[in-house]
Enzyme design. Sequence first.
Site, PDB file in Angstrom:
ATOM      1  N   VAL A   1     155.608  74.270  32.034  1.00 23.78           N
ATOM      2  CA  VAL A   1     156.800  73.887  32.784  1.00 23.78           C
ATOM      3  C   VAL A   1     158.059  74.241  31.993  1.00 23.78           C
ATOM      4  O   VAL A   1     158.956  74.926  32.494  1.00 23.78           O
ATOM      5  CB  VAL A   1     156.757  72.371  33.090  1.00 23.78           C
ATOM      6  CG1 VAL A   1     158.051  71.893  33.712  1.00 23.78           C
ATOM      7  CG2 VAL A   1     155.582  72.064  34.002  1.00 23.78           C
TER       8      VAL A   1
ATOM      9  N   GLU B   1     159.133  70.637  39.601  1.00 23.58           N
ATOM     10  CA  GLU B   1     158.883  72.068  39.825  1.00 23.58           C
ATOM     11  C   GLU B   1     157.585  72.227  40.604  1.00 23.58           C
ATOM     12  O   GLU B   1     156.741  71.348  40.584  1.00 23.58           O
ATOM     13  CB  GLU B   1     158.860  72.825  38.500  1.00 23.58           C
ATOM     14  CG  GLU B   1     157.948  72.226  37.446  1.00 23.58           C
ATOM     15  CD  GLU B   1     156.500  72.388  37.736  1.00 23.58           C
ATOM     16  OE1 GLU B   1     156.167  73.403  38.349  1.00 23.58           O
ATOM     17  OE2 GLU B   1     155.704  71.486  37.393  1.00 23.58           O
ATOM     18  N   PHE B   2     157.481  73.376  41.251  1.00 23.52           N
ATOM     19  CA  PHE B   2     156.305  73.615  42.095  1.00 23.52           C
ATOM     20  C   PHE B   2     155.607  74.908  41.718  1.00 23.52           C
ATOM     21  O   PHE B   2     155.018  75.569  42.556  1.00 23.52           O
ATOM     22  CB  PHE B   2     156.728  73.640  43.568  1.00 23.52           C
ATOM     23  CG  PHE B   2     157.312  72.329  44.014  1.00 23.52           C
ATOM     24  CD1 PHE B   2     156.500  71.326  44.511  1.00 23.52           C
ATOM     25  CD2 PHE B   2     158.671  72.081  43.896  1.00 23.52           C
ATOM     26  CE1 PHE B   2     157.026  70.110  44.885  1.00 23.52           C
ATOM     27  CE2 PHE B   2     159.213  70.865  44.281  1.00 23.52           C
ATOM     28  CZ  PHE B   2     158.389  69.874  44.778  1.00 23.52           C
TER      29      PHE B   2
ATOM     30  N   PHE C   1     145.946  78.084  51.654  1.00 26.58           N
ATOM     31  CA  PHE C   1     145.174  76.924  51.174  1.00 26.58           C
ATOM     32  C   PHE C   1     144.112  76.462  52.161  1.00 26.58           C
ATOM     33  O   PHE C   1     143.848  75.280  52.309  1.00 26.58           O
ATOM     34  CB  PHE C   1     146.127  75.772  50.783  1.00 26.58           C
ATOM     35  CG  PHE C   1     146.652  75.962  49.394  1.00 26.58           C
ATOM     36  CD1 PHE C   1     147.526  76.983  49.127  1.00 26.58           C
ATOM     37  CD2 PHE C   1     146.223  75.155  48.349  1.00 26.58           C
ATOM     38  CE1 PHE C   1     147.979  77.228  47.839  1.00 26.58           C
ATOM     39  CE2 PHE C   1     146.673  75.381  47.060  1.00 26.58           C
ATOM     40  CZ  PHE C   1     147.549  76.415  46.799  1.00 26.58           C
TER      41      PHE C   1
ATOM     42  N   CYS D   1     147.350  70.176  37.900  1.00 24.21           N
ATOM     43  CA  CYS D   1     148.164  69.351  38.817  1.00 24.21           C
ATOM     44  C   CYS D   1     147.367  68.556  39.844  1.00 24.21           C
ATOM     45  O   CYS D   1     147.464  67.331  39.888  1.00 24.21           O
ATOM     46  CB  CYS D   1     149.176  70.226  39.546  1.00 24.21           C
ATOM     47  SG  CYS D   1     150.459  70.847  38.469  1.00 24.21           S
TER      48      CYS D   1
ATOM     49  N   ALA E   1     137.800  77.327  51.531  1.00 28.56           N
ATOM     50  CA  ALA E   1     136.805  76.376  51.024  1.00 28.56           C
ATOM     51  C   ALA E   1     136.198  76.967  49.756  1.00 28.56           C
ATOM     52  O   ALA E   1     136.205  78.175  49.561  1.00 28.56           O
ATOM     53  CB  ALA E   1     135.726  76.161  52.071  1.00 28.56           C
ATOM     54  N   GLY E   2     135.709  76.118  48.887  1.00 21.74           N
ATOM     55  CA  GLY E   2     135.131  76.614  47.642  1.00 21.74           C
ATOM     56  C   GLY E   2     134.503  75.506  46.827  1.00 21.74           C
ATOM     57  O   GLY E   2     134.080  74.469  47.366  1.00 21.74           O
TER      58      GLY E   2
ATOM     59  N   LYS F   1     141.034  78.953  38.078  1.00 18.92           N
ATOM     60  CA  LYS F   1     141.392  79.949  39.094  1.00 18.92           C
ATOM     61  C   LYS F   1     141.680  81.256  38.358  1.00 18.92           C
ATOM     62  O   LYS F   1     141.782  81.248  37.123  1.00 18.92           O
ATOM     63  CB  LYS F   1     142.596  79.480  39.919  1.00 18.92           C
ATOM     64  CG  LYS F   1     143.902  79.430  39.151  1.00 18.92           C
ATOM     65  CD  LYS F   1     145.054  79.201  40.112  1.00 18.92           C
ATOM     66  CE  LYS F   1     146.387  79.438  39.423  1.00 18.92           C
ATOM     67  NZ  LYS F   1     147.510  79.276  40.316  1.00 18.92           N
TER      68      LYS F   1
ATOM     69  N   ASN G   1     151.947  68.108  46.306  1.00 15.60           N
ATOM     70  CA  ASN G   1     150.709  68.496  45.630  1.00 15.60           C
ATOM     71  C   ASN G   1     149.488  67.848  46.272  1.00 15.60           C
ATOM     72  O   ASN G   1     148.457  68.484  46.473  1.00 15.60           O
ATOM     73  CB  ASN G   1     150.758  68.089  44.152  1.00 15.60           C
ATOM     74  CG  ASN G   1     151.326  69.205  43.295  1.00 15.60           C
ATOM     75  OD1 ASN G   1     151.621  70.284  43.784  1.00 15.60           O
ATOM     76  ND2 ASN G   1     151.486  68.944  42.021  1.00 15.60           N
TER      77      ASN G   1
HETATM   78  C1  UDX Z   1     149.340  73.887  41.923  1.00 14.40           C
HETATM   79  C2  UDX Z   1     150.424  74.019  43.007  1.00 14.40           C
HETATM   80  O1  UDX Z   1     150.166  75.201  43.778  1.00 14.40           O
HETATM   81  C3  UDX Z   1     151.795  74.044  42.387  1.00 14.40           C
HETATM   82  O2  UDX Z   1     152.775  74.071  43.412  1.00 14.40           O
HETATM   83  C4  UDX Z   1     151.986  72.794  41.529  1.00 14.40           C
HETATM   84  O3  UDX Z   1     153.243  72.803  40.900  1.00 14.40           O
HETATM   85  C5  UDX Z   1     150.885  72.713  40.481  1.00 14.40           C
HETATM   86  O4  UDX Z   1     149.606  72.744  41.115  1.00 14.40           O
HETATM   87  P1  UDX Z   1     148.064  75.522  40.289  1.00 14.40           P
HETATM   88  O5  UDX Z   1     147.296  74.324  39.836  1.00 14.40           O
HETATM   89  O6  UDX Z   1     148.585  76.451  39.261  1.00 14.40           O
HETATM   90  O7  UDX Z   1     149.329  75.057  41.154  1.00 14.40           O
HETATM   91  O8  UDX Z   1     147.112  76.384  41.217  1.00 14.40           O
HETATM   92  P2  UDX Z   1     146.835  76.660  42.761  1.00 14.40           P
HETATM   93  O9  UDX Z   1     146.887  78.107  42.965  1.00 14.40           O
HETATM   94  O10 UDX Z   1     147.640  75.815  43.645  1.00 14.40           O
HETATM   95  O11 UDX Z   1     145.296  76.221  42.859  1.00 14.40           O
HETATM   96  C6  UDX Z   1     144.854  74.916  42.538  1.00 14.40           C
HETATM   97  C7  UDX Z   1     143.365  74.795  42.764  1.00 14.40           C
HETATM   98  O12 UDX Z   1     143.041  74.807  44.139  1.00 14.40           O
HETATM   99  C8  UDX Z   1     142.534  75.919  42.145  1.00 14.40           C
HETATM  100  O13 UDX Z   1     141.396  75.363  41.526  1.00 14.40           O
HETATM  101  C9  UDX Z   1     142.149  76.792  43.319  1.00 14.40           C
HETATM  102  O14 UDX Z   1     140.947  77.476  43.118  1.00 14.40           O
HETATM  103  C10 UDX Z   1     142.013  75.738  44.405  1.00 14.40           C
HETATM  104  N1  UDX Z   1     142.217  76.281  45.765  1.00 14.40           N
HETATM  105  C11 UDX Z   1     143.426  76.789  46.143  1.00 14.40           C
HETATM  106  C12 UDX Z   1     141.162  76.267  46.685  1.00 14.40           C
HETATM  107  O15 UDX Z   1     140.047  75.812  46.370  1.00 14.40           O
HETATM  108  N2  UDX Z   1     141.391  76.740  47.948  1.00 14.40           N
HETATM  109  C13 UDX Z   1     142.581  77.235  48.351  1.00 14.40           C
HETATM  110  O16 UDX Z   1     142.689  77.640  49.511  1.00 14.40           O
HETATM  111  C14 UDX Z   1     143.631  77.261  47.411  1.00 14.40           C
END
Ligand code: UDX
Length: 457
Positions: A12, A152-153, A250, A261, A253-254, A321, A209
């Site tokens: 951050v 922040e996001f 988003f 976060c 599925a997985g 990820k 979030n």
């Molecule tokens: C997230 C938010 O996107 C961000 O706005 C916030 O500030 C912090 O948390 P981040 O944790 O970096 O960011 O990753 P993100 O890409 O959002 O993915 C989070 C998790 O969700 C990952 O494990 C990803 O694999 C999972 N995910 C995401 C899914 O399983 N399916 C989706 O469709 C999207």
Amino acid sequence: MFKISVVGIGYVGLVAGVCFAEVGHQVTCVDIDEQRINMLKQGMSPIYEAGLDDLMQKNYAAGRLKFTTDYNKAYKEADAIFIGVGTPEQPDGSANLSYIATVARQIAETIEKDCLVVVKSTVPVGTNDKVEQFIHDFLTNDVRVEVASNPEFLAQGTAVRDTLEAARIIIGTDSKWAKEMLMKIYEPFNLPIVSVSRRSAEMIKYAANDFLALKISYMNDIANLCELVGADIQDVARGMSFDERIGSKFLNAGIGYGGSCFPKDTKALDYLARQNGYELRTVKAAITVNDDQKTILYRKAANRLITFDGLKVAVLGLTFKPETDDLREAPSLENVPLLLEQGARVYAYDPVGSDNFRLKYPESEYKINYVDKPEEALSGANVCFIFTEWEQIKAIKAETFQKLMRTPLVYDGRNIYPIQEMQDAGVEYYSIGRQAVENKDLKLSNIHNTSHRLHSA
Ligand code: UDX
């Protein structure tokens, strides 16, 4: 242009500091970790983040970005101090605010001119009020200091873009002075600014979030049902995505969400609700679904194989990820220990995450090998688990599993392959929310026989 100090140079703080410098502010990044600061001074970012090193070096060379452990000087000179220190999760799900408190006290005892303190770290609703009170209680000099919330996001891997091209900037202030100053600081970004109260800003971060976490858990829940009733979650998601009210993002599925976060912020909001005598049932459900989802493939495989003892297991992807070396709450951290406990010999591939994983699971203590290419993990393997959808992993052809593995049995937590491709390649293939591809030739005697050979090898 303002003199800005940013304290806590993790994801951050560093990204914020570099981006503030990029738009023209004079930025000093403060951290107590000397090693980290030295690394930064040499132009090396301690985190793996696309585009960050270049931007950092550029602004450092231009003299707009400094790194220091001397917080006294950094705070004294600042018009605004942004706090980006960690708020780690405690065993009960609440956020640990001790780092914020330490910084707040140092600020109170140091500053000599009017200063705006901005909390960027994710903190429970009401924390900004407390921080302001805390600073006023410890304030040494007669200066004006106010606290504002500015969550922040940014997502890891796209952090720089998410900051410079943010969908919106949330500023939470309870005074005109603080609001105007933050608006001016963010003016050069030329992005939509949403100005709300401090408590609302704090809540926006969690609510946003947790909504995304809920969205993922909802899709995972539906995916599990799809398997039972013969539907395909990817088709279902595609069909849903055309509805603008749902959107296309988003919906994947997985194997469950991880990262720094979503897991932390869902638990923190659940905790906050309980503290206030309320049960946040939806968020609780997202947490439960996600906990189960992380080991869903392991359980399926354990059921199919009865035991992993002596099997060579290829694990593709360790990070939570792609495009990050972060392992926090990664599904691999749940599954690999289970596999090791069961006597599997794990061959793990990850383009950047192996070094971090090795710190927890060194080869010297566990039956685990870290390999440089996915093919090395697959070669002679009895089972393969896919936990992260890295491009390098997506690039593996369906036939490669059939060609390299002793028994082509694949559990894909990221739905990378079209069912038909795996079927045509003769791979026994299980994914999330889709029909299983069975392979009649893959008998237990086949799979486990090889394990005996491996045992005695
Ligand atoms: C997230 C938010 O996107 C961000 O706005 C916030 O500030 C912090 O948390 P981040 O944790 O970096 O960011 O990753 P993100 O890409 O959002 O993915 C989070 C998790 O969700 C990952 O494990 C990803 O694999 C999972 N995910 C995401 C899914 O399983 N399916 C989706 O469709 C999207």
